[in-house]
Structures are given as C-alpha cells and as structure tokens.
Design a protein around this motif. Structure first.
Motif, PDB file in Angstrom:
ATOM      1  N   GLU A  26      -9.510 -18.427   4.499  1.00 52.37           N
ATOM      2  CA  GLU A  26      -9.687 -16.995   4.719  1.00 52.37           C
ATOM      3  C   GLU A  26     -10.270 -16.284   3.500  1.00 52.37           C
ATOM      4  O   GLU A  26     -10.836 -15.197   3.597  1.00 52.37           O
ATOM      5  CB  GLU A  26      -8.350 -16.352   5.100  1.00 52.37           C
ATOM      6  CG  GLU A  26      -7.251 -16.462   4.054  1.00 52.37           C
ATOM      7  CD  GLU A  26      -6.513 -17.788   4.087  1.00 52.37           C
ATOM      8  OE1 GLU A  26      -5.562 -17.955   3.308  1.00 52.37           O
ATOM      9  OE2 GLU A  26      -6.898 -18.668   4.890  1.00 52.37           O
ATOM     10  N   GLU A  27     -10.144 -16.913   2.326  1.00 52.86           N
ATOM     11  CA  GLU A  27     -10.699 -16.324   1.104  1.00 52.86           C
ATOM     12  C   GLU A  27     -12.190 -16.626   0.930  1.00 52.86           C
ATOM     13  O   GLU A  27     -12.831 -16.077   0.048  1.00 52.86           O
ATOM     14  CB  GLU A  27      -9.924 -16.837  -0.121  1.00 52.86           C
ATOM     15  CG  GLU A  27      -8.454 -16.437  -0.119  1.00 52.86           C
ATOM     16  CD  GLU A  27      -7.730 -16.973  -1.347  1.00 52.86           C
ATOM     17  OE1 GLU A  27      -8.426 -17.465  -2.269  1.00 52.86           O
ATOM     18  OE2 GLU A  27      -6.497 -16.894  -1.388  1.00 52.86           O
ATOM     19  N   GLY A  28     -12.698 -17.544   1.757  1.00 57.93           N
ATOM     20  CA  GLY A  28     -14.110 -17.895   1.659  1.00 57.93           C
ATOM     21  C   GLY A  28     -14.303 -19.316   1.187  1.00 57.93           C
ATOM     22  O   GLY A  28     -13.413 -20.171   1.329  1.00 57.93           O
ATOM     23  N   LYS A  29     -15.458 -19.579   0.608  1.00 56.99           N
ATOM     24  CA  LYS A  29     -15.797 -20.918   0.135  1.00 56.99           C
ATOM     25  C   LYS A  29     -15.224 -21.138  -1.263  1.00 56.99           C
ATOM     26  O   LYS A  29     -15.469 -20.346  -2.176  1.00 56.99           O
ATOM     27  CB  LYS A  29     -17.315 -21.086   0.115  1.00 56.99           C
ATOM     28  CG  LYS A  29     -17.792 -22.529   0.050  1.00 56.99           C
ATOM     29  CD  LYS A  29     -19.308 -22.581   0.194  1.00 56.99           C
ATOM     30  CE  LYS A  29     -19.812 -24.010   0.195  1.00 56.99           C
ATOM     31  NZ  LYS A  29     -21.293 -24.074   0.313  1.00 56.99           N
ATOM     32  N   GLU A  68     -13.021 -24.339   2.674  1.00 57.90           N
ATOM     33  CA  GLU A  68     -13.195 -22.970   3.158  1.00 57.90           C
ATOM     34  C   GLU A  68     -11.906 -22.509   3.814  1.00 57.90           C
ATOM     35  O   GLU A  68     -11.275 -23.241   4.563  1.00 57.90           O
ATOM     36  CB  GLU A  68     -14.350 -22.902   4.165  1.00 57.90           C
ATOM     37  CG  GLU A  68     -15.717 -23.115   3.545  1.00 57.90           C
ATOM     38  CD  GLU A  68     -16.853 -22.786   4.507  1.00 57.90           C
ATOM     39  OE1 GLU A  68     -16.623 -21.974   5.418  1.00 57.90           O
ATOM     40  OE2 GLU A  68     -17.951 -23.351   4.330  1.00 57.90           O
ATOM     41  N   PRO A  93     -13.278 -19.989  -7.047  1.00 56.06           N
ATOM     42  CA  PRO A  93     -14.450 -19.588  -6.248  1.00 56.06           C
ATOM     43  C   PRO A  93     -15.564 -20.618  -6.348  1.00 56.06           C
ATOM     44  O   PRO A  93     -15.752 -21.259  -7.386  1.00 56.06           O
ATOM     45  CB  PRO A  93     -14.863 -18.255  -6.882  1.00 56.06           C
ATOM     46  CG  PRO A  93     -13.619 -17.735  -7.511  1.00 56.06           C
ATOM     47  CD  PRO A  93     -12.858 -18.931  -7.990  1.00 56.06           C
ATOM     48  N   TYR A  94     -16.297 -20.779  -5.280  1.00 54.69           N
ATOM     49  CA  TYR A  94     -17.358 -21.787  -5.238  1.00 54.69           C
ATOM     50  C   TYR A  94     -18.440 -21.471  -6.274  1.00 54.69           C
ATOM     51  O   TYR A  94     -18.953 -20.355  -6.356  1.00 54.69           O
ATOM     52  CB  TYR A  94     -17.990 -21.831  -3.846  1.00 54.69           C
ATOM     53  CG  TYR A  94     -19.096 -22.854  -3.739  1.00 54.69           C
ATOM     54  CD1 TYR A  94     -18.806 -24.195  -3.540  1.00 54.69           C
ATOM     55  CD2 TYR A  94     -20.434 -22.463  -3.864  1.00 54.69           C
ATOM     56  CE1 TYR A  94     -19.823 -25.135  -3.450  1.00 54.69           C
ATOM     57  CE2 TYR A  94     -21.453 -23.398  -3.776  1.00 54.69           C
ATOM     58  CZ  TYR A  94     -21.148 -24.730  -3.575  1.00 54.69           C
ATOM     59  OH  TYR A  94     -22.150 -25.655  -3.506  1.00 54.69           O
TER      60      TYR A  94
END
Length: 448
Positions: A128-131, A126, A87-88
């Motif tokens: 589908e799971e986000g950044k 980025e 995760p970012y």
C-alpha cells in the motif's frame, strides 16, 4: 586474476579451496581441510593470529599450494543483520546513503563507528506504500575483520577480498536457481541456512542450529557408538537399515524438519503471497543416503538435491580425486569470487592515517613559515644595522686620515731621534766638561 586461496574458518578447522576464476565460472584446483589448535578461532573471530598463520603455512606447504592471494569467508553469530524496506531506488549510492544514515535505527548500538556496514538488495516489493526495496543490512565489527588482514600480513600474502558466509552462499545459489520460488536448505556441519529464493532474488533467510554433525552426534549418543561409526552408518543405506528402524531415522530428521517448518511459517504468515514451488537441498546433508527423501516426507514436499553446481568446474577430477560429493563441505568457499561484499578495514585506517599525516604536514608547513618569517625579520634588522654602520664609517673617513697622518709623523720623529742619538760621541762630552769648569772658575773669582 591468478589463483585464489579461499579460506573459511570453523572453530576446529580451516577449509581451503584453491580457485581459478574465468569469466562467470570458478574452477576448483584443490580442496582440503586444515585442523586448527584448540581455541584459536571462536565463532568466526580469530583469537590467535600467529597460531592460525602457522597452521595454514604448514598446510599450504604440505599440499604444495603456492601462496597466492587470499579470499576469506566469515561466518559468525556476532554479525548483526536486519532486513529493511526502503523506497525504491535504482542508484546504489543513494541506497548506501540511506543505510548509513539510519544505521543506529537498525542496530541499537552506541559505537556504530566501530562497525563496517554492508547491504544486499534482496527483492523489489509492492504494497500500500508503493514500490519498495527489500534490503539486507549487515554490521561487521572492525576488529573481527581486521584480524583477517593481520593474518594475511603475517603470512606475507595479499587479501583479494573478504566476504560474508551468507552472501557467498547466496551468490552460488543464484547460479543454481534461475526461476520459480524455492525453499533452499544449505546444510553445513553445525548449521542449516533456510532461504526462500524467488528466481534469483533471496526473499528470506534464517539459520537453524542443526547441521550434518548434529545428526552424527545425535546418532552416536543414541546408539552409544563413535561419531566416525555413526557417520559411516548415515552414509551407507544398508548399514542404516540394519542398525536403525525407519521411525528411528525419521526421529533424527524430525528435529531439523520441525525447525525448518517453523521458519517457513514465520515468513509465509507475514507474506501470504509467497507460494513455495519446491525444496532444494545443498551442502553436507547430501552425502547421507535417504536423507533428502526422509526430510521431504517430514516437510510434505519433494526435496531435490543440488549436486552438480552451475558455475563451478572441477580441475582434472581423475587426477585430483575431486567430485561434487567431495566438495560438499566447501560450499561457502565457492561463491566468494562471484560478487563479494569486499569487507575492508584498511580504507577506514587510511582515512585516519591520511588525516593524521595532513595535520602533520600542516603543522610542519606552519612551523616552516614561522621560521622563514623570523629569519626575514632578523635579516631586516641586520640590514638596518649594516646601513647605520656604513654611514658612521663614511663620517669617520676624515678622522681616520688625520689619525693615520699622526701615526706616520710619530714614526718619522722616532726614526730621526734614533739617528740623532746615534751621532753623539765622547769629544762633545769633553767640551761640555771644559765649559762647565770655566764657569766654576769664573764664579769663584767673582766671589773672591
């Protein structure tokens, strides 16, 4: 920061650069290669520290290099690495915590405590799971790194830093490639590192076991010549055109180009959004005349050569003989001072050492406390005995006086007696004898 000696080991030699860092640039003062005894270094692992130290010490003396601080660059197939997505996060410490917590998932090893973990953030992505963050995680065996510290200690020199080959080259490439998505080929003697760089971020990197020495050896075997002769042919276009047909030269290049193509296809098949805008060549392959053009023809792309290195200056080129072609073999040495991974084993040792000393101090403190308590207890007992004896002594004061009076009277009697005995004389004895005779006469008369 004073001058730093950057050292990179291959199995056969040590490449040394004397560097001076100023701001965001490094200046090369000297660059030379040191031949090593056979078998003392294997795949980046120092097997015979003493022999390596002897060879380096002699080389430093011959090249009139002061024994300044050392910066080592390690390259080895035994260094485990894995690209991960997390995760970012902006907090570098949080990234490190995630890497450490999940290390056993990244590397299937039961002895992770024997490894040093390092990571490099490659890019922000980025999906589908986000950044997410793309992170390269590396695991270095502590014994491998510790040997470099032992080497410095044996040479009585300090370690400025220890970096990973890939990171050192990456830091140098970031200064050369500022924008666009580029396929970069960093060619060394035995290996070519294929990287995809987007602006200053490294999206992907894979090693290909084919380098400039591979080309030289292949040509020498193919034409039945010495490797020195084969190298001279590859560096001179006229000699090459005389000895080789165009398709023969292409065959020498094709083995490398095929490996590069497979690596790129592997990445783009999983990342179709990646569009490569150009190809850059850096390293030892640059010295081969016509190599970049032949490689570009095989890859169906224009290959441009990186020779003049941003962030790298040459010290008095006319005097030292240094130029950007002569330092092509020292590319790994040059990026070590920009942003090294700074591998350290002594930190782990210090933690262990401190814990050991803390235990010793605690045990010593407990022992001292125990001894003090024992002495206090003993002092209490002795104090009680003293008080009892003092009381007894107080009760015996009268008896002592009587006894002393007795001794004094006895002594006075002895003195009087001695005086009396001294007054006796023979006259007194005669008187006693007369009295005795008169008594005898009286007794006899009474009897008669």
């Amino acid at each position: 920061m004073g001058n730093i000696l950057s050292v990179y080991f291959t199995n056969e030699s040590a490449r040394v650069c004397e560097l001076k860092k100023s701001g965001q640039n490094v200046t090369i003062l000297k660059a030379f290669e040191v031949e090593l005894p056979s078998g003392v270094v294997d795949d980046g692992i120092i097997l015979d520290v003493e022999s390596v130290a002897t060879a380096l010490y002699a080389a430093f003396k011959n090249h009139k290099v002061k024994r300044n601080k050392l910066a080592f660059v390690i390259a080895s197939r035994r260094i485990a690495n894995k690209e991960i997505l997390i995760p970012y996060l902006k907090n570098e410490k949080k990234i490190e915590e995630i890497v450490i917590a999940n290390a056993e998932d990244y590397f299937p090893m039961n002895n992770m405590e024997d490894y040093i973990l390092k990571h490099t953030v490659l890019d922000t992505v980025e999906n589908e799971e986000g950044k997410l963050l793309s992170v390269l995680v590396m695991a270095f065996h502590k014994e491998m790194v510790d040997a470099y510290y032992q080497l410095a200690s044996m040479m009585r020199m300090q370690v400025e830093t220890i970096d990973y080959y890939g990171n050192s080259v990456y830091q140098l490439l970031k200064k050369q490639l500022t924008q666009g998505t580029m396929l970069t080929l960093q060619m060394d003697k035995d290996m070519t590192y294929v990287s995809i760089m987007k602006d200053k971020a490294q999206l992907f990197k894979r090693p290909v076991p084919y380098g400039s020495d591979t080309m030289i050896k292949n040509l020498a075997e193919y034409k039945g010549m010495l490797e020195e002769e084969a190298e001279a042919v590859l560096m001179d276009a006229r000699k090459r055109d005389i000895l080789l047909e165009p398709d023969e030269f292409e065959d020498l290049v094709r083995e490398l180009s095929s490996s590069i193509s497979r690596v790129v296809e592997f990445h783009t098949s999983r990342n179709p959004q990646t569009v490569i805008e150009g190809v850059k060549l850096i390293g030892t392959g640059v010295k081969f005349e016509g190599f970049a053009q032949a490689l570009g023809a095989e890859l169906d792309a224009e290959v441009s050569v990186i020779e003049n290195l941003n962030g790298v200056k040459l010290h008095k080129p006319k005097k030292t003989g240094l130029n950007y072609r002569t330092i092509l073999e020292y590319i790994p040495n040059l990026g070590v001072l920009f942003a090294p991974l700074d591998l350290k084993v002594e930190e782990e040792k210090k933690k262990t050492s401190y814990a050991f000393y803390i235990v010793l101090i605690v045990l010593a403190a407990l022992s001292v406390c125990g001894m003090i308590a024992f002495l206090i207890w003993q002092m209490g007992i002795l104090r009680n005995e003293k008080q009892m004896l003092e009381k007894k002594a107080e009760g015996m004061v009268g008896a002592e006086a009587i006894y002393n009076s007795y001794l004094q009277s006895q002594e006075e009697y002895r003195i009087v007696k001695e005086y009396y005995e001294g007054t006796k004389n023979p006259t007194e004895l005669l008187y006693q004898m007369i009295l005795f005779l008169l008594l005898v006469i009286l007794l006899l008369n009474h009897h008669l």
